[in-house]
Scaffold this motif. Sequence first.
Motif, short mmCIF file in Angstrom:
data_model
loop_
_atom_site.label_atom_id
_atom_site.label_comp_id
_atom_site.label_asym_id
_atom_site.label_seq_id
_atom_site.Cartn_x
_atom_site.Cartn_y
_atom_site.Cartn_z
N GLN A 363 3.90 0.96 -2.32
CA GLN A 363 3.63 0.64 -1.05
C GLN A 363 4.10 1.61 -0.16
O GLN A 363 3.55 1.73 1.00
CB GLN A 363 4.20 -0.73 -0.59
CG GLN A 363 3.38 -1.99 -0.78
CD GLN A 363 4.01 -3.27 -0.55
OE1 GLN A 363 5.05 -4.03 -1.16
NE2 GLN A 363 3.89 -3.45 0.93
N ILE A 364 5.09 2.53 -0.66
CA ILE A 364 5.66 3.55 0.06
C ILE A 364 5.39 5.03 -0.27
O ILE A 364 5.40 5.39 -1.54
CB ILE A 364 7.18 3.28 0.18
CG1 ILE A 364 7.39 1.92 0.65
CG2 ILE A 364 7.78 4.38 1.01
CD1 ILE A 364 8.87 1.76 0.75
N GLY A 396 7.15 -6.10 9.51
CA GLY A 396 6.22 -5.06 9.39
C GLY A 396 5.22 -4.92 8.33
O GLY A 396 4.95 -5.87 7.43
N ALA A 397 5.03 -3.59 8.01
CA ALA A 397 4.26 -3.40 6.69
C ALA A 397 4.71 -3.87 5.38
O ALA A 397 4.15 -4.24 4.63
CB ALA A 397 3.93 -2.09 6.77
N LEU A 398 6.09 -3.73 5.44
CA LEU A 398 6.85 -4.03 4.13
C LEU A 398 6.75 -5.63 3.70
O LEU A 398 7.39 -5.99 3.03
CB LEU A 398 8.15 -3.26 4.16
CG LEU A 398 8.10 -1.70 4.09
CD1 LEU A 398 9.58 -1.20 3.87
CD2 LEU A 398 7.08 -1.36 2.95
N ARG A 401 2.22 -7.58 0.80
CA ARG A 401 1.74 -6.77 -0.22
C ARG A 401 0.73 -5.62 0.20
O ARG A 401 0.63 -4.76 -0.57
CB ARG A 401 1.25 -7.69 -1.63
CG ARG A 401 2.46 -8.43 -2.21
CD ARG A 401 3.54 -7.79 -2.77
NE ARG A 401 2.88 -6.92 -3.68
CZ ARG A 401 3.53 -5.99 -4.50
NH1 ARG A 401 4.96 -5.71 -4.02
NH2 ARG A 401 3.19 -5.12 -5.13
N SER A 402 0.08 -6.20 1.15
CA SER A 402 -1.01 -5.24 1.67
C SER A 402 -0.36 -4.19 2.46
O SER A 402 -1.29 -2.99 2.60
CB SER A 402 -2.17 -6.08 2.37
OG SER A 402 -1.56 -6.59 3.70
N SER A 423 1.24 0.45 8.05
CA SER A 423 -0.33 0.30 8.26
C SER A 423 -0.52 -0.71 7.24
O SER A 423 0.33 -1.04 6.56
CB SER A 423 -1.26 1.42 7.88
OG SER A 423 -1.12 1.79 6.34
N GLY A 424 -1.60 -1.74 7.43
CA GLY A 424 -1.81 -2.77 6.72
C GLY A 424 -0.94 -3.86 6.62
O GLY A 424 -1.25 -4.95 5.85
N GLY A 425 -0.16 -4.00 7.66
CA GLY A 425 0.88 -5.29 7.67
C GLY A 425 0.08 -6.06 8.80
O GLY A 425 -1.10 -6.05 9.35
#
Length: 495
Positions: A363-364, A396-398, A401-402, A423-425
């Motif tokens: 994810q990172i 946020g994003a974390l 899972r996406s 992004s994606g969060g």
Amino acid sequence: MDQEKVNILLVDDQPAKLLAYEVILKDLGENLVIASSGREALEVLLKTEIAVILVDVCMPELDGFELAAMIRSHPRFQKTAMIFISAIQVSDIDRLRGYEMGAVDYVPVPVVPEVLRAKIRVFAELYRKTRELERLNHELEDRVRARTAELESSTAKLRESEQRRSMAISAGKMGSWDWDWSSGDWMWDDGQYRIFGVDPDSFEVNPANVQALLHPDDVDQLRKAIAEFNKGTRAYETEFRIVRPDGEVRWCVGTAAATVDERGRVVRVSGVTVDITERKRAEERQNLLAREVDHRAKNALALAQSIVRLTRADEVKDYVNAVEGRINALARVHTILSLSSWQGAELSRLIDEELAPYSLGDQIRLEGPEVQLLPATAQTLALALHELFTNSAKYGALSTRSGRLAIDWQVEDELLTLSWEESGGPLVMTPKSRGFGTRSLLASVESQLGGQAQFDWRAEGLLCRLEVPLTRKTATAGLGKFDTGGSAELQRASG
């Protein structure tokens, strides 16, 4: 004092004779041991320490001569006293044979009690004296061995001490000197010349030249030493500095002792000089380290105090979690700095330490060169990164899972630029006011590091840009104003 009893062996095949010998010898006060045959006598000898053997010449199986020969053949009994008793007239040849077999005396029958007691008493006392001499001899040998070992040990220690002195002198750490108080003549050894950094072939040792090598602030030490000896002092020790001809300053400790004549006047002063420069430098490093530790401890305590004082939360549990998280972040960067002896910390290492609790896998994304941060910069930036990671994991994003997070950094003209892009969060909304987390991050980067922090609350994810000077040293005076904000929120909203 009672004498130690000795064992006397009586050997005869006739019980009546044995009883008679016991009666005669009872008054001697010794231990009487009975054997009714030669073989039984041999068994007793192997088990008991015997002083005197009284044996009948005429016995069945083994007569007195044969028994004596067997006894003398054993190394242990070669000096044991044996007295033969004979009921027959013994010829000179028989006596000679008996002596050859090891007899020390003869007693004829009928036995005269006084004579037998006298003979036995003499040999028993001789046995006691012999044993006493052997004991004293063993003790003397033990003392000689102990004294020899002591002397060998003392010699070895003296040799080792001389070797250490020679090594110290050869390494230039120690030197000795002698000063004739009356004539003013000096004598230096090689070590003394080495310590002062002068050539023995060209340097003339005299008061003026020696004083010229002393540090100007320590010249009074020489005058004071001379004054003390004139007052009657017999020994003097002091630390002083010398300035070698090449300009190098060395620390020394000097010890001097005076020799006086019969009227108590000083006639000679001898001494030793030891170069303690390395020790002095070590002490300075230790003092510097102590001051540095004190400074670091106060710095860390100030940060911790700010964290506790400025953290806010609606719930006690949230408050505890926020404080623990920030203290742990401070502890992690402290460990990193300790491993580098407080020389600094790598930025990538700080980020890895903050990532460790999340195990987010792919994810990172991280990208950037190796950047070494100053200790103060590392401490403050670690807390700022902790705020970003905490808020991203919560809101946020974390938090999904996406979600994805990209951290990029670069350095140009001693300015670190770090980009944080989520992004994606969850959908992000621009906050109406700054939360405590935002204020703490701004305070840490702008107030403490002299940098800038910019936030862009895009709908697809937070974009944060940090600019941090790498050469500016963080001022610790403002640590009390460091706002580490209560709620870690960056005013995210999901929709």
